[in-house]
Design a protein around this motif. Sequence first.
Motif, PDB file in Angstrom:
ATOM      1  N   PHE A  93      -3.063  -4.699   0.865  1.00  0.00           N
ATOM      2  CA  PHE A  93      -1.768  -4.136   0.484  1.00  0.00           C
ATOM      3  C   PHE A  93      -1.094  -3.467   1.671  1.00  0.00           C
ATOM      4  O   PHE A  93       0.100  -3.668   1.924  1.00  0.00           O
ATOM      5  CB  PHE A  93      -1.950  -3.129  -0.647  1.00  0.00           C
ATOM      6  CG  PHE A  93      -0.696  -2.366  -0.978  1.00  0.00           C
ATOM      7  CD1 PHE A  93       0.304  -2.952  -1.721  1.00  0.00           C
ATOM      8  CD2 PHE A  93      -0.507  -1.059  -0.526  1.00  0.00           C
ATOM      9  CE1 PHE A  93       1.479  -2.262  -2.013  1.00  0.00           C
ATOM     10  CE2 PHE A  93       0.638  -0.365  -0.818  1.00  0.00           C
ATOM     11  CZ  PHE A  93       1.640  -0.965  -1.564  1.00  0.00           C
ATOM     12  N   LEU A  94      -1.847  -2.679   2.430  1.00  0.00           N
ATOM     13  CA  LEU A  94      -1.269  -2.000   3.589  1.00  0.00           C
ATOM     14  C   LEU A  94      -0.738  -2.999   4.599  1.00  0.00           C
ATOM     15  O   LEU A  94       0.324  -2.794   5.204  1.00  0.00           O
ATOM     16  CB  LEU A  94      -2.325  -1.099   4.236  1.00  0.00           C
ATOM     17  CG  LEU A  94      -2.835   0.071   3.389  1.00  0.00           C
ATOM     18  CD1 LEU A  94      -4.005   0.756   4.090  1.00  0.00           C
ATOM     19  CD2 LEU A  94      -1.733   1.064   3.093  1.00  0.00           C
ATOM     20  N   THR A  95      -1.450  -4.088   4.782  1.00  0.00           N
ATOM     21  CA  THR A  95      -1.035  -5.102   5.758  1.00  0.00           C
ATOM     22  C   THR A  95       0.267  -5.765   5.340  1.00  0.00           C
ATOM     23  O   THR A  95       1.082  -6.133   6.196  1.00  0.00           O
ATOM     24  CB  THR A  95      -2.149  -6.157   5.914  1.00  0.00           C
ATOM     25  OG1 THR A  95      -3.352  -5.508   6.328  1.00  0.00           O
ATOM     26  CG2 THR A  95      -1.765  -7.206   6.943  1.00  0.00           C
ATOM     27  N   ARG A  96       0.483  -5.919   4.039  1.00  0.00           N
ATOM     28  CA  ARG A  96       1.662  -6.648   3.551  1.00  0.00           C
ATOM     29  C   ARG A  96       2.935  -5.809   3.526  1.00  0.00           C
ATOM     30  O   ARG A  96       4.001  -6.344   3.233  1.00  0.00           O
ATOM     31  CB  ARG A  96       1.391  -7.186   2.143  1.00  0.00           C
ATOM     32  CG  ARG A  96       0.396  -8.340   2.098  1.00  0.00           C
ATOM     33  CD  ARG A  96       0.489  -9.083   0.772  1.00  0.00           C
ATOM     34  NE  ARG A  96       0.243  -8.197  -0.354  1.00  0.00           N
ATOM     35  CZ  ARG A  96      -0.961  -8.006  -0.901  1.00  0.00           C
ATOM     36  NH1 ARG A  96      -2.020  -8.622  -0.409  1.00  0.00           N
ATOM     37  NH2 ARG A  96      -1.098  -7.193  -1.933  1.00  0.00           N
ATOM     38  N   LEU A  97       2.864  -4.520   3.811  1.00  0.00           N
ATOM     39  CA  LEU A  97       4.078  -3.700   3.803  1.00  0.00           C
ATOM     40  C   LEU A  97       5.080  -4.220   4.828  1.00  0.00           C
ATOM     41  O   LEU A  97       4.725  -4.488   5.974  1.00  0.00           O
ATOM     42  CB  LEU A  97       3.742  -2.243   4.116  1.00  0.00           C
ATOM     43  CG  LEU A  97       3.130  -1.401   3.000  1.00  0.00           C
ATOM     44  CD1 LEU A  97       2.795  -0.013   3.514  1.00  0.00           C
ATOM     45  CD2 LEU A  97       4.080  -1.300   1.811  1.00  0.00           C
ATOM     46  N   THR A  98       6.329  -4.353   4.415  1.00  0.00           N
ATOM     47  CA  THR A  98       7.351  -4.891   5.306  1.00  0.00           C
ATOM     48  C   THR A  98       8.590  -3.998   5.296  1.00  0.00           C
ATOM     49  O   THR A  98       8.847  -3.254   4.331  1.00  0.00           O
ATOM     50  CB  THR A  98       7.774  -6.306   4.873  1.00  0.00           C
ATOM     51  OG1 THR A  98       8.245  -6.262   3.513  1.00  0.00           O
ATOM     52  CG2 THR A  98       6.602  -7.272   4.972  1.00  0.00           C
ATOM     53  N   VAL A 203      11.007   1.110   2.650  1.00  0.00           N
ATOM     54  CA  VAL A 203      10.230   1.194   3.877  1.00  0.00           C
ATOM     55  C   VAL A 203      11.136   0.897   5.065  1.00  0.00           C
ATOM     56  O   VAL A 203      11.831  -0.127   5.100  1.00  0.00           O
ATOM     57  CB  VAL A 203       9.049   0.206   3.856  1.00  0.00           C
ATOM     58  CG1 VAL A 203       8.283   0.247   5.175  1.00  0.00           C
ATOM     59  CG2 VAL A 203       8.112   0.526   2.690  1.00  0.00           C
ATOM     60  N   THR A 204      11.150   1.787   6.044  1.00  0.00           N
ATOM     61  CA  THR A 204      11.940   1.578   7.265  1.00  0.00           C
ATOM     62  C   THR A 204      11.056   1.312   8.477  1.00  0.00           C
ATOM     63  O   THR A 204      11.506   0.690   9.439  1.00  0.00           O
ATOM     64  CB  THR A 204      12.814   2.812   7.549  1.00  0.00           C
ATOM     65  OG1 THR A 204      11.977   3.980   7.652  1.00  0.00           O
ATOM     66  CG2 THR A 204      13.832   3.020   6.425  1.00  0.00           C
ATOM     67  N   ARG A 210       2.301   3.197   6.700  1.00  0.00           N
ATOM     68  CA  ARG A 210       0.849   3.041   6.563  1.00  0.00           C
ATOM     69  C   ARG A 210       0.128   4.326   6.981  1.00  0.00           C
ATOM     70  O   ARG A 210      -0.886   4.706   6.389  1.00  0.00           O
ATOM     71  CB  ARG A 210       0.364   1.846   7.387  1.00  0.00           C
ATOM     72  CG  ARG A 210       0.613   0.500   6.728  1.00  0.00           C
ATOM     73  CD  ARG A 210      -0.028  -0.627   7.508  1.00  0.00           C
ATOM     74  NE  ARG A 210       0.805  -1.049   8.617  1.00  0.00           N
ATOM     75  CZ  ARG A 210       1.706  -2.032   8.554  1.00  0.00           C
ATOM     76  NH1 ARG A 210       1.885  -2.694   7.417  1.00  0.00           N
ATOM     77  NH2 ARG A 210       2.426  -2.360   9.606  1.00  0.00           N
ATOM     78  N   HIS A 211       0.644   4.995   7.996  1.00  0.00           N
ATOM     79  CA  HIS A 211       0.041   6.258   8.439  1.00  0.00           C
ATOM     80  C   HIS A 211       0.122   7.307   7.331  1.00  0.00           C
ATOM     81  O   HIS A 211      -0.855   8.030   7.068  1.00  0.00           O
ATOM     82  CB  HIS A 211       0.752   6.749   9.701  1.00  0.00           C
ATOM     83  CG  HIS A 211       0.137   7.974  10.311  1.00  0.00           C
ATOM     84  ND1 HIS A 211       0.508   9.250   9.941  1.00  0.00           N
ATOM     85  CD2 HIS A 211      -0.835   8.131  11.235  1.00  0.00           C
ATOM     86  CE1 HIS A 211      -0.190  10.132  10.620  1.00  0.00           C
ATOM     87  NE2 HIS A 211      -1.025   9.482  11.412  1.00  0.00           N
ATOM     88  N   VAL A 212       1.265   7.401   6.665  1.00  0.00           N
ATOM     89  CA  VAL A 212       1.420   8.360   5.567  1.00  0.00           C
ATOM     90  C   VAL A 212       0.477   8.018   4.418  1.00  0.00           C
ATOM     91  O   VAL A 212      -0.159   8.900   3.827  1.00  0.00           O
ATOM     92  CB  VAL A 212       2.883   8.380   5.081  1.00  0.00           C
ATOM     93  CG1 VAL A 212       3.000   9.129   3.753  1.00  0.00           C
ATOM     94  CG2 VAL A 212       3.782   9.033   6.116  1.00  0.00           C
TER      95      VAL A 212
END
Length: 234
Positions: A93-98, A203-204, A210-212
């Motif tokens: 899931f984290l990897t797919r954040l765009t 998401v910007t 991902r850090h948050v």
Amino acid sequence: MFLTRFRLNTARSGARRLLSSPQQLHAAVMSSFAEPPGRPDGGPRVLWRVDHNSRTEVVLYLVGPQRPDLTHLVEQAGWPTTGGWQTYDYAPFLTRLTTDSTWSFRLTANPVHSIRRKDGEPTKRTAHLTKHHQARWLLDRQGAGGFTIVTKAPERQLLPQGDEYELIVRDQRGLDFTKVEQTRGSRSRVTLVTATYDGRLRVTDPDAMRHVLTMGLGKAKAYGCGLLTLAPVR
């Protein structure tokens, strides 16, 4: 990274005891790992949050770099014969954040600021107590956190001011408990104000987001604050 969900059985005295003491619940969370995760390199930490969805539906969420074993929590505060916990691999899931993806979110945080009452005095950390200032605390962290709170369409803004964002601040709680230092046995009083945020964000900066999600947002992370979770927008 792993995301775990565990529903507490609020009819049991063990669950009520844990929910009454953030320090005891923190200790129970950390006991879920054979080797408690450390952060000597500044890597991901263990984050947790309790969602009070209703009087009987209370859910513990846990994010950490290792897969946990919550057997002890099931025995103390769950349903030992019919209920357990669910753990998911968080990395895909984290990897797919765009960039520009939009999500519903929830966060319980300790919104504080530093003030100085007189010139020359050291600053003092003080809690925000009103919904307006608690909301502003989160809005001030948008850019660095890699997200923006979604703005409502003008026709959906019911108030002339303070209603422009897809954001609700609720479930403010004042926590007051005794902290016991395990190594020295000393005691100190801990007082916190927490607030839960529900809303929508865009998401910007996926890396900052991902850090948050893995390091948390704000103070008092040991006491159930800082874990932000995302869900698809309905």
